[in-house]
Design a protein around this motif. Structure first.
Motif, PDB file in Angstrom:
ATOM      1  N   TYR A 168       0.826  -1.206   0.000  1.00  0.00           N
ATOM      2  CA  TYR A 168       0.000   0.000   0.000  1.00  0.00           C
ATOM      3  C   TYR A 168       0.862   1.258   0.000  1.00  0.00           C
ATOM      4  O   TYR A 168       0.547   2.241  -0.658  1.00  0.00           O
ATOM      5  N   ARG A 169       1.975   1.225   0.753  1.00  0.00           N
ATOM      6  CA  ARG A 169       2.887   2.367   0.779  1.00  0.00           C
ATOM      7  C   ARG A 169       3.436   2.626  -0.623  1.00  0.00           C
ATOM      8  O   ARG A 169       3.449   3.764  -1.096  1.00  0.00           O
ATOM      9  N   LYS A 170       3.836   1.570  -1.312  1.00  0.00           N
ATOM     10  CA  LYS A 170       4.377   1.695  -2.664  1.00  0.00           C
ATOM     11  C   LYS A 170       3.296   2.210  -3.624  1.00  0.00           C
ATOM     12  O   LYS A 170       3.560   3.077  -4.459  1.00  0.00           O
ATOM     13  N   THR A 213       3.423   5.753  -5.661  1.00  0.00           N
ATOM     14  CA  THR A 213       3.246   5.785  -7.125  1.00  0.00           C
ATOM     15  C   THR A 213       2.148   6.742  -7.491  1.00  0.00           C
ATOM     16  O   THR A 213       2.285   7.530  -8.420  1.00  0.00           O
ATOM     17  N   ASP A 214       1.030   6.726  -6.746  1.00  0.00           N
ATOM     18  CA  ASP A 214      -0.085   7.644  -7.002  1.00  0.00           C
ATOM     19  C   ASP A 214       0.340   9.099  -6.792  1.00  0.00           C
ATOM     20  O   ASP A 214      -0.020   9.980  -7.568  1.00  0.00           O
ATOM     21  N   ALA A 236       0.688  12.156  -9.566  1.00  0.00           N
ATOM     22  CA  ALA A 236      -0.142  13.356  -9.391  1.00  0.00           C
ATOM     23  C   ALA A 236       0.684  14.625  -9.501  1.00  0.00           C
ATOM     24  O   ALA A 236       0.134  15.701  -9.761  1.00  0.00           O
ATOM     25  N   ASP A 237       1.994  14.514  -9.305  1.00  0.00           N
ATOM     26  CA  ASP A 237       2.868  15.700  -9.370  1.00  0.00           C
ATOM     27  C   ASP A 237       3.114  16.108 -10.755  1.00  0.00           C
ATOM     28  O   ASP A 237       3.015  16.184 -11.725  1.00  0.00           O
TER      29      ASP A 237
END
Length: 114
Positions: A102-104, A108-109, A113-114
């Motif tokens: 979940y951290r990975k 990635t999300d 988004a950046d």
């Protein structure tokens, strides 16, 4: 009928095992206890973190309750001390892998988004 099972001693520095009496509870009683504990956890989350609960779907509290219930019921199915220890280690490793995944995924999300 009472039989002895092994449990870790309460002292955190002691690895010794001391026997405790096994309680002959019915599966139905354990089910009710598991459901009540799940409800207590969901209520605690709701009371202590209301903004977090507000940001979740309406099924969040039910999901928490059911997760706690399922974990308790699965733990009850394991009665051998060695299997219990193995299950606890497996559950810990499973949670560690799930958190990492979940951290990975979140990293990635956030990067996309950046």
């Amino acid at each position: 009928m009472t039989k002895n099972i092994l449990a870790k001693a309460p002292e955190p520095t002691s690895d010794a095992l001391e026997p405790i009496a096994e309680i002959g509870w019915s599966r139905e009683l354990v089910r009710l206890i598991a459901k009540d504990v799940g409800e207590a956890v969901a209520t605690h989350i709701e009371l202590m973190y209301p903004s977090a609960v507000a940001a979740t779907p309406s099924t969040f509290k039910t999901s928490v309750r059911n997760c706690v219930f399922n974990e308790i019921m699965a733990a009850v199915d394991v009665s051998d001390a060695g299997r219990i220890e193995a299950r606890l280690k497996d559950r810990q490793a499973s949670r560690r892998r799930l958190k990492a995944a979940y951290r990975k995924l979140r990293e990635t999300d956030e990067a996309s988004a950046d």
